[in-house]
Design an enzyme around this catalytic site. Structure first.
Site, PDB file in Angstrom:
ATOM      1  N   ASN A   9       0.634  -1.155  -0.028  1.00 38.66           N
ATOM      2  CA  ASN A   9       0.040   0.037   0.099  1.00 38.66           C
ATOM      3  C   ASN A   9       0.705   1.373  -0.133  1.00 38.66           C
ATOM      4  OD1 ASN A   9      -1.819   1.973   0.419  1.00 38.66           O
ATOM      5  ND2 ASN A   9      -2.308   1.373   2.679  1.00 38.66           N
ATOM      6  N   TRP A  10       1.010   1.926  -1.238  1.00 33.86           N
ATOM      7  CA  TRP A  10       1.935   3.155  -1.058  1.00 33.86           C
ATOM      8  C   TRP A  10       1.304   4.269  -0.771  1.00 33.86           C
ATOM      9  CZ3 TRP A  10       3.272   2.940  -7.196  1.00 33.86           C
ATOM     10  CH2 TRP A  10       4.276   2.001  -7.416  1.00 33.86           C
ATOM     11  N   LYS A  11      -0.214   4.275  -0.366  1.00 35.66           N
ATOM     12  CA  LYS A  11      -0.573   5.528   0.286  1.00 35.66           C
ATOM     13  C   LYS A  11      -0.253   6.454  -0.620  1.00 35.66           C
ATOM     14  CE  LYS A  11       0.285   3.523   4.820  1.00 35.66           C
ATOM     15  NZ  LYS A  11       0.048   3.799   6.353  1.00 35.66           N
ATOM     16  N   HIS A  95      -9.489   0.561   4.968  1.00 37.58           N
ATOM     17  CA  HIS A  95      -8.093   0.687   5.484  1.00 37.58           C
ATOM     18  C   HIS A  95      -8.463   1.739   6.886  1.00 37.58           C
ATOM     19  CE1 HIS A  95      -4.267   2.377   6.368  1.00 37.58           C
ATOM     20  NE2 HIS A  95      -3.784   1.170   5.701  1.00 37.58           N
ATOM     21  N   GLU A  97      -6.915   4.258   7.886  1.00 37.53           N
ATOM     22  CA  GLU A  97      -7.027   5.748   7.567  1.00 37.53           C
ATOM     23  C   GLU A  97      -8.113   6.334   7.196  1.00 37.53           C
ATOM     24  OE1 GLU A  97      -3.202   5.709   5.624  1.00 37.53           O
ATOM     25  OE2 GLU A  97      -2.364   4.801   7.160  1.00 37.53           O
ATOM     26  N   GLU A 167      -5.150  -5.323  10.549  1.00 34.84           N
ATOM     27  CA  GLU A 167      -4.080  -4.115  10.778  1.00 34.84           C
ATOM     28  C   GLU A 167      -4.491  -3.472  12.115  1.00 34.84           C
ATOM     29  OE1 GLU A 167      -2.314  -3.009   6.862  1.00 34.84           O
ATOM     30  OE2 GLU A 167      -4.113  -1.903   6.886  1.00 34.84           O
ATOM     31  N   GLY A 173       2.406   2.098  10.537  1.00 33.10           N
ATOM     32  CA  GLY A 173       3.189   3.395  10.518  1.00 33.10           C
ATOM     33  C   GLY A 173       3.822   3.757  11.719  1.00 33.10           C
ATOM     34  N   SER A 212       3.336  -2.140  10.152  1.00 39.12           N
ATOM     35  CA  SER A 212       4.929  -2.405  10.245  1.00 39.12           C
ATOM     36  C   SER A 212       5.576  -3.441  10.104  1.00 39.12           C
ATOM     37  CB  SER A 212       5.315  -1.688  11.950  1.00 39.12           C
ATOM     38  OG  SER A 212       5.031  -0.552  11.860  1.00 39.12           O
ATOM     39  N   GLY A 233       2.873  -1.314   4.216  1.00 34.81           N
ATOM     40  CA  GLY A 233       2.648   0.174   3.976  1.00 34.81           C
ATOM     41  C   GLY A 233       4.224   0.670   3.635  1.00 34.81           C
ATOM     42  N   GLY A 234       5.007   1.520   4.547  1.00 34.35           N
ATOM     43  CA  GLY A 234       6.107   2.083   4.393  1.00 34.35           C
ATOM     44  C   GLY A 234       7.046   1.384   3.799  1.00 34.35           C
TER      45      GLY A 234
HETATM   46  C1  PEP Z   1      -0.580   0.104   5.769  1.00 32.15           C
HETATM   47  O1  PEP Z   1      -0.648   1.257   5.018  1.00 32.15           O
HETATM   48  O2  PEP Z   1      -1.828  -0.442   5.281  1.00 32.15           O
HETATM   49  C2  PEP Z   1       0.406  -0.315   6.696  1.00 32.15           C
HETATM   50  C3  PEP Z   1       0.431  -1.350   7.204  1.00 32.15           C
HETATM   51  O3  PEP Z   1       1.564   0.589   6.862  1.00 32.15           O
HETATM   52  P1  PEP Z   1       2.812   0.343   7.554  1.00 32.15           P
HETATM   53  O4  PEP Z   1       3.360  -1.059   7.061  1.00 32.15           O
HETATM   54  O5  PEP Z   1       3.772   1.520   7.226  1.00 32.15           O
HETATM   55  O6  PEP Z   1       2.752   0.000   9.055  1.00 32.15           O
END
Ligand code: PEP
Length: 253
Positions: A9-11, A95, A97, A167, A173, A212, A233-234
């Protein structure tokens, strides 16, 4: 046997040039014969580039959101059919967010699942509790509510056509990953919830862990019996690290 999956997930990151470079690098590193599914979820405007670049690769392309309506006067929204039209195969729904900043509730998320499935997209339904909810020992109640909303509206068969990502909000994040045991406990709970409606579907549904995930913790997380891969994500913004996470998923069994 459930096929492992890693989703990136590039956000809202990157630029046209940076994201194209990332895909070029990723294509070289993610091996087509790894027995896993890999997908990247790019920002809307870069989806056509991603689809074009990944046409002959084993990497699928998905959107980070979709409208619950099919078409019409919904300024700023993107319909499931439009995503399908440009070559997307997957879509993230619910998600944390979106739930937190855009006030998406369980009912709206369930409607988005209906539209995505009707259009032939594979949704990744995201669920997870906040830190406050975990500390108040409400994790299972929150997850049950989020899963039940989709079970009630869509029925158990919908879970044979979607993927669930657990999640924990406190892990997204933050660099604070759930321990493999914490992830396993919730994944087992989710599988049990779905199995309560249909044991076969509950046994088959793929459950990804997100929060993470890094190259350094992926193998431990993916070694748990109900963790079928990750939503990243990151770490998905770095081709080498993302490919290492994919390699950990490929080595899962
Ligand atoms: C996400 O954006 O769904 C996520 C899990 O981010 P991260 O891996 O950065 O925690």
């Amino acid at each position: 046997m459930r096929r492992p999956m890693v989703a990136g997930n590039w956000k809202m990151h990157g630029s046209r040039a940076a994201n194209s470079a990332l895909l070029t690098d990723l294509e070289l590193r993610v091996k087509a014969d790894w027995p896993i599914d890999v997908a990247v979820f790019a920002p809307f405007v870069y989806l056509p580039d991603a689809v074009r670049m990944l046409t002959d690769s084993s990497i699928a392309v998905g959107a980070q959101n979709v409208c619950a309506e099919t078409s019409g006067a919904f300024t700023g929204e993107v319909a499931a059919a439009m995503l399908k039209d440009i070559g997307c195969s997957h879509v993230l729904i619910g998600h944390s967010e979106r739930r937190a900043w855009y006030h998406e509730d369980d009912a709206l998320i369930a409607r988005k699942i209906i539209v995505a499935l009707a259009t032939g997209l594979t949704p990744i339904l995201c669920v997870g509790e906040t830190l406050q909810e975990r500390e108040a020992e409400k994790t299972e109640a929150v997850i049950a509510r989020q899963i039940d909303a989709v079970l009630k509206t869509n029925g158990a068969p919908a879970f044979s056509r979607l993927i669930v990502a657990y999640e924990p909000v406190w892990a997204i994040g933050t660099g604070r990953t759930a321990t493999p045991d914490q992830a396993q406990a919730v994944h087992q709970f989710i599988r049990g919830r779905i199995s309560g409606q249909d044991a076969n579907i509950g046994g088959q549904v793929r459950l990804l862990y997100g929060g993470s995930v890094k190259a350094g913790n992926a193998a431990d997380l993916f070694s748990m019996p109900d963790v079928d891969g990750g939503l990243v994500g990151g770490a998905s913004l770095n081709a080498e690290e993302f490919a290492d996470i994919c390699a950990a998923a490929a080595a899962r069994h």
